[in-house]
Design a protein around this motif. Structure first.
Motif, mmCIF file in Angstrom:
data_model
loop_
_atom_site.group_PDB
_atom_site.id
_atom_site.type_symbol
_atom_site.label_atom_id
_atom_site.label_comp_id
_atom_site.label_asym_id
_atom_site.label_seq_id
_atom_site.Cartn_x
_atom_site.Cartn_y
_atom_site.Cartn_z
ATOM 1 N N GLU A 500 0.825 -1.210 0.000
ATOM 2 C CA GLU A 500 0.000 0.000 0.000
ATOM 3 C C GLU A 500 0.857 1.257 0.000
ATOM 4 O OE1 GLU A 500 -3.971 -1.568 2.424
ATOM 5 O OE2 GLU A 500 -2.242 -0.788 3.520
ATOM 6 N N ALA A 501 1.913 1.245 0.807
ATOM 7 C CA ALA A 501 2.793 2.411 0.879
ATOM 8 C C ALA A 501 3.495 2.645 -0.446
ATOM 9 C CB ALA A 501 3.815 2.225 2.001
ATOM 10 N N GLN A 502 3.905 1.558 -1.118
ATOM 11 C CA GLN A 502 4.573 1.690 -2.402
ATOM 12 C C GLN A 502 3.624 2.254 -3.452
ATOM 13 O OE1 GLN A 502 7.992 1.026 -3.106
ATOM 14 N NE2 GLN A 502 7.278 2.285 -4.816
ATOM 15 N N GLU A 503 2.363 1.757 -3.440
ATOM 16 C CA GLU A 503 1.360 2.276 -4.380
ATOM 17 C C GLU A 503 1.133 3.763 -4.159
ATOM 18 O OE1 GLU A 503 -2.282 0.167 -4.286
ATOM 19 O OE2 GLU A 503 -1.426 -1.722 -4.971
ATOM 20 N N LEU A 504 0.998 4.169 -2.892
ATOM 21 C CA LEU A 504 0.760 5.574 -2.578
ATOM 22 C C LEU A 504 1.939 6.429 -3.008
ATOM 23 C CD1 LEU A 504 -0.823 7.855 -1.345
ATOM 24 C CD2 LEU A 504 -0.018 7.163 0.914
ATOM 25 N N ALA A 505 3.149 5.956 -2.761
ATOM 26 C CA ALA A 505 4.336 6.696 -3.176
ATOM 27 C C ALA A 505 4.389 6.825 -4.693
ATOM 28 C CB ALA A 505 5.599 6.003 -2.656
ATOM 29 N N ASP A 506 4.029 5.746 -5.396
ATOM 30 C CA ASP A 506 4.034 5.788 -6.860
ATOM 31 C C ASP A 506 3.024 6.794 -7.386
ATOM 32 O OD1 ASP A 506 5.991 3.879 -6.967
ATOM 33 O OD2 ASP A 506 4.620 2.197 -7.326
ATOM 34 N N ILE A 507 1.839 6.822 -6.749
ATOM 35 C CA ILE A 507 0.806 7.764 -7.170
ATOM 36 C C ILE A 507 1.273 9.204 -6.969
ATOM 37 C CG2 ILE A 507 -1.501 8.641 -6.621
ATOM 38 C CD1 ILE A 507 -2.293 5.750 -5.974
#
Length: 1023
Positions: A500-507
């Motif tokens: 989830e953290a990686q997805e948020l950072a990517d966004i």
């Protein structure tokens, strides 16, 4: 000789190029097969088989088997990643990475995956450019433009400006946009300049959305995603073959990355307002208070009551409910504390210094109760009790379980600026990465210079207080500020997984969408259904090739080898060129290849039939071949141009898979001319150069239509009567109705495979209960245990979890027909074969595009016929013929839809079939027209009826042979091609039959009965 040498050079060059291009697919497949074998071996060596480990427990065996599949998949991916630069192929001429980029790609309908159509929300952009103006005229024009967009071909900016000027002819647009335009618009600028500014900003926003989405899609890990933007319609079509996590795709694509930082109100600051709002709503529900619901614009006026006597804040935090001693009815109790009973308020905490500390969130709410709570809080009598700059927001949903009733959300009271915006926006975030803070998963951010200054001031005045970090109107975390942050480096921490953290950072890193991205259509196809479509398509292609190959030899003797050589090269060149262009092969694309097999020999059929005519006249082989090729050139070109035009129109108006079909057809048509005319002539001349010749007759072909002299024109009145019936039934079909596919009707469609056949009536009743009283449409797909379920349940609702809620209702409705104990995850992966969602806005757009494509195709072909033959009667005959073919197809799809055991739906595949039928019908008609024109010059003085009869009889063998080859290939596609192309194939079968009929009995006779005294042929028209 020079032309033959050039043809030979191009033929050899194309053969080598196509073999080279297609070899990469072979190399990749071979390498991946080797790696798959290694992955199998590794799993077998390290883990026992499912049968050995759980021989006595079928449930555990199935679960463990799935685990082994996942281990194999992960191992295979690791092996492929580690061998990207490994040399493969003969002599190690290429690497796996390089070859993978050049292989023939399979579409999502052949390997499973997801397709989405994203609409770029320019209405939100216009609002932002107007600084979220409250001007009534502005908002009215915006709403009207949004409503008209669904059924208009104009861009959104044009619709908005037109609506604004229509309602406010004396007003100007400039004052609305001057404030936030950074000097680009002045208050006295003209509307034309403002419109140009808005259009420029809209184009910039569209390009930014495309850039951001492309960056995000790169993180999905699928090979060669297809991204097709359409700036005019403001939509982006995305195909992700191999994508296996639809929810993640939807979530990331639609996230605007609208990161904002807000101060918050705590429960102590808004508690009194909550108590007062609660009392006011309670009184309204009991019929003792006036209220205005801003969402419905209506007012209920009743007697006012005294709301000054409210509960204390201390009691609110304890969740207490005030009692009214005067009223003790059951209705009153049901309405008691309507707001407070939905919120579990947070308890204040005791700080180290003895001070009371209120948490950032004011309480907790069940997700299932948010709709009711929102409705209460939208009432003016409730809103008036809170600060004007307060907005209630929920915390991030941590659970994706379809049973969302179990999900608990935190409730925050956000403090906005006066215009409703945040003091600090996420556009000032320069970098974001997933990290760990004090052992917890977090996202570290680095802000730009402007953001650093704002952040320093904001944190400086809120030391000891929380600041809410909001993404797309959901609070991701609200940490307390320990000290002023002056360096611009911060972190978002919360209850995140690493994923989830990686997805948020990517966004955050990919950028903010200046215009929202809304999925208006999506389709998910499981790998099982994809493999079935691939197998069916490949089988139909192979059988079609063998049948047509044999038919050419049976009917044209040794000359059939010329047609077959041209056919083989046509297919090789078509597939090779498409591969070189990066074409993705889809089920409709395979249908296009199958149809290409049928139409590729058409050129040779026309030429061979003409050569046979010349030989029948007594000419020697050399002269007959030369005259046959020369006199066939005009009809061959005319026939192929009309077919190419319809394919080009389909490509222009089509989306997704239909575009692949049209592309395949266009390439095949062009190569059919090259192979059928030039290569066939080259092979023939090379053979005849050795004092040999091909035989064009067999015992069968000598007898068929020999000296045909049917009196077609004499029966035209009977044909007119049949056409009149067709016209009446065509009109009646409109009132009888059609089954519209989900693409045109809007809704959600699911293909479900059960373990055995189910009672459809019982299933429909059970689903009706779960779908809020709406009866779904059920259709058998392929076998009796596989159904397509279509519903419009909640299709007009918006929200990121609507798809999950509908699927949860579907799962619940199917529970009695699934194996006992089936979990939602098992249902999603094993029983649900595919799903498709189309919102009403895109369905209206698709229907409008289909209508335009059909009308445009008919008009373009009629114009071409008029230019080519220079006689209005030919165009009139064309119109009657094409309308006849379209009506017959519509009649069958309307009146037979309840009879045939497979779906007959009006969708994009149907439109593709209609346009292809139009092209094929004109292919037949133009051959007859060309011969009529030719004979009219040779038979001067003869009646028009005599000339037309002779022309039809002369071309009858060619008409039947072409129709037969196409009919056989389409029939094979219908039987073996699978469900994806079955409706298309059925429409084409009807079209081939009716197209042959209309060419002979409709198009040609029109030339007799209009302008009877006028001779036929372009030369007479010129005089």
């Amino acid at each position: 000789m020079q032309l033959k040498g050039l043809v030979r050079f191009f033929a050899i060059a194309l053969i080598l190029i196509c073999i080279y291009q297609l070899s990469f697919t072979w190399f990749v497949h071979s390498h991946e097969s080797d790696m798959e074998a290694k992955a199998d071996k590794w799993v077998s060596a390290n883990y026992p088989s499912a049968d050995k480990k759980y021989s006595d427990n079928e449930a555990l065996k199935a679960l463990y088997a799935d685990t082994l599949k996942e281990l194999k998949r992960a191992r295979l991916q690791r092996l492929l990643d580690s061998t990207k630069d490994t040399k493969i192929g003969p002599f190690g001429l290429t690497t796996y990475r390089s070859a993978k980029d050049k292989e023939v790609l399979l579409g999502l309908d052949l390997q499973g995956g997801m397709s989405v159509t994203v609409e770029v929300g320019l209405d939100g952009l216009v609002k932002a450019l107007a600084n979220y103006s409250k001007d009534a005229a502005f908002n009215k024009a915006l709403e009207a433009a949004i409503a008209k967009k669904a059924n208009s071909g104009a861009d959104f900016i044009t619709l908005f400006t037109n609506e604004f000027k229509a309602d406010n002819p004396n007003a100007t647009l400039a004052p609305l946009f001057a404030g936030k335009s950074n000097g680009k618009i002045k208050f006295d600028d003209s509307d034309a300049k403002v419109t140009a500014y808005l259009r420029d900003q809209a184009e910039s926003a569209f390009n930014n959305t495309l850039r951001v989405l492309t960056t995000r899609i790169d993180g999905f890990g699928v090979s060669s995603p297809s991204i097709n933007p359409d700036k005019v319609k403001a939509v982006i079509n995305i195909e992700l073959a191999g994508a296996n996590d639809p929810e993640r795709v939807r979530r990331i694509i639609q996230s605007s990355a609208n990161l904002q930082f807000f101060e918050v109100y705590n429960l102590n600051e808004v508690g009194d307002g909550l108590v007062a709002a609660d009392k006011a709503v309670q009184d309204y529900l009991n019929g003792t208070k006036a209220v205005v619901d801003t969402t419905k614009k209506d007012t209920a006026s009743v007697a006012a009551v005294d709301t000054s006597k409210t509960k204390k804040l201390s009691d609110l935090a304890k969740g207490g409910v005030a009692k009214n001693s005067k009223v003790d009815s059951s209705a009153y109790k049901a309405n008691e504390a309507p707001i407070r009973r939905l919120i579990q308020f947070t308890q204040p905490q005791q700080g180290k210094n003895g001070q009371t500390i209120f948490p950032a969130a004011i309480g907790y709410v069940k997700a299932i109760d948010t709709s009711k709570l929102n409705a209460y809080l939208r009432m003016d009598i409730a809103k008036s009790k809170f600060p004007a700059n307060m907005v209630l927001m929920y915390g991030k949903v941590d659970s994706e379980d379809p049973a969302v009733s179990k999900t608990i959300l935190q409730l925050y009271a956000i403090k906005t600026l006066d215009n409703g915006q945040a003091e600090l926006e996420g556009e000032h975030v320069a970098e974001a990465v997933q990290d760990f803070t004090e052992g917890k998963v977090s996202i570290k951010m680095n802000m730009d210079k402007v953001g650093t200054n704002i952040w320093a001031k904001m944190t400086g005045k809120n030391v000891g207080k929380p600041i809410a970090i909001v993404l797309d109107n959901f609070v991701y975390s609200a940490p307390n500020v320990n000290e002023a942050i002056t360096g611009g480096n911060s972190s978002i921490s919360g209850n995140y997984t690493v994923k989830e953290a990686q997805e948020l950072a990517d966004i955050l890193k990919s950028g903010k969408l200046t215009a929202t991205a809304k999925i208006v259509q999506d389709q998910v196809i499981g790998p099982t259904l994809g493999k079935a479509a691939l197998k069916g398509g490949a089988l139909s292609f192979l059988i079609s090739f063998i049948v047509i190959f044999g038919l050419m030899l049976v009917y044209y003797n040794t000359a059939g080898w010329v047609a077959n050589i041209a056919l083989i090269l046509n297919l090789l060149f078509t597939i090779g060129i498409l591969a070189a262009l990066g074409f993705t092969l889809t089920a409709p694309g395979i249908a296009g290849l199958v149809l290409t097999i049928g139409m590729a020999v058409d050129t040779n059929v026309i030429i061979f039939e003409r050569i046979k005519e010349e030989l029948t006249k007594g000419k020697n082989y050399a002269t007959a071949v030369n005259d046959g090729y020369k006199r066939s050139l005009s009809p061959v070109l005319d026939a192929h141009v009309t077919t190419f035009l319809t394919a080009a129109i389909l490509a222009y108006f089509g989306l997704g898979p239909v575009l692949g079909f049209a592309t395949t057809q266009m390439v095949g048509i062009v190569l059919s001319l090259f192979c059928g005319i030039l290569i066939s002539r080259l092979v023939t001349d090379l053979y005849m150069g050795k004092n040999r010749h091909f035989d064009y007759f067999t015992g069968l072909s000598k007898k068929v239509f020999k000296h045909a002299s049917f009196k077609f024109i004499e029966y035209r009145k009977i044909a007119y009567g049949i056409s009149a019936v067709v016209l009446i039934l065509g009109i009646a079909s409109y009132f009888n109705g059609f089954d519209q596919g989900v693409e045109f009707a809007g809704g959600r469609s699911y293909t479900i495979k059960f373990t055995q056949a189910v009672n459809q009536e019982k299933l429909a009743d059970e689903l009706k209960v779960e779908f809020g009283g709406q009866t779904p449409i059920l259709k058998t797909v392929g076998s009796t245990n596989q159904l397509n379920i279509t519903t419009a349940y909640r299709i007009h609702e918006t929200g990121k979890n609507i798809d999950s809620l509908v699927e949860a209702a579907l799962f619940k409705g199917l529970a009695n027909h699934l194996p006992a104990g089936t979990s939602y995850a098992e249902f999603d992966t094993k029983f649900k074969q595919s799903s498709q969602t189309v919102l009403p806005t895109i369905s209206d757009d698709l229907k409008a595009g289909a209508q335009k494509a059909t009308i445009f195709a008919i008009l373009v072909i009629c114009l071409y016929i008029f230019i080519r033959f220079r006689d209005w009667r030919y165009s009139l005959g064309t119109i009657f013929s094409l309308l006849h073919d379209v009506f017959v197809t519509l009649i069958v799809f309307s009146f037979a839809r309840k009879i045939v055991p497979f779906p007959l739906e009006i969708d994009q595949h149907f439109i593709a079939a209609i346009l292809t039928v139009i092209g094929f019908s004109m292919n037949d008609t133009v051959i007859v027209y060309d011969r009529i024109r030719e004979d009219s010059k040779l038979m001067k003085g003869e009646s028009n009826a005599t000339i037309i009869n002779r022309a039809i009889n002369q071309t009858l063998s060619r008409t039947v042979m072409t129709s037969l080859t196409v009919f056989l290939t389409i029939l094979i596609l219908f039987i073996f091609g699978g469900e994806v192309t079955r409706g298309f194939a059925f429409a084409m079968l009807i079209g081939v039959i009716t197209g042959t009929y209309s060419s002979i009995f409709v198009a040609a006779p029109i030339l007799v009965d209009f302008a009877k005294s006028k001779p036929l042929g372009s030369s007479e028209v010129k005089k």
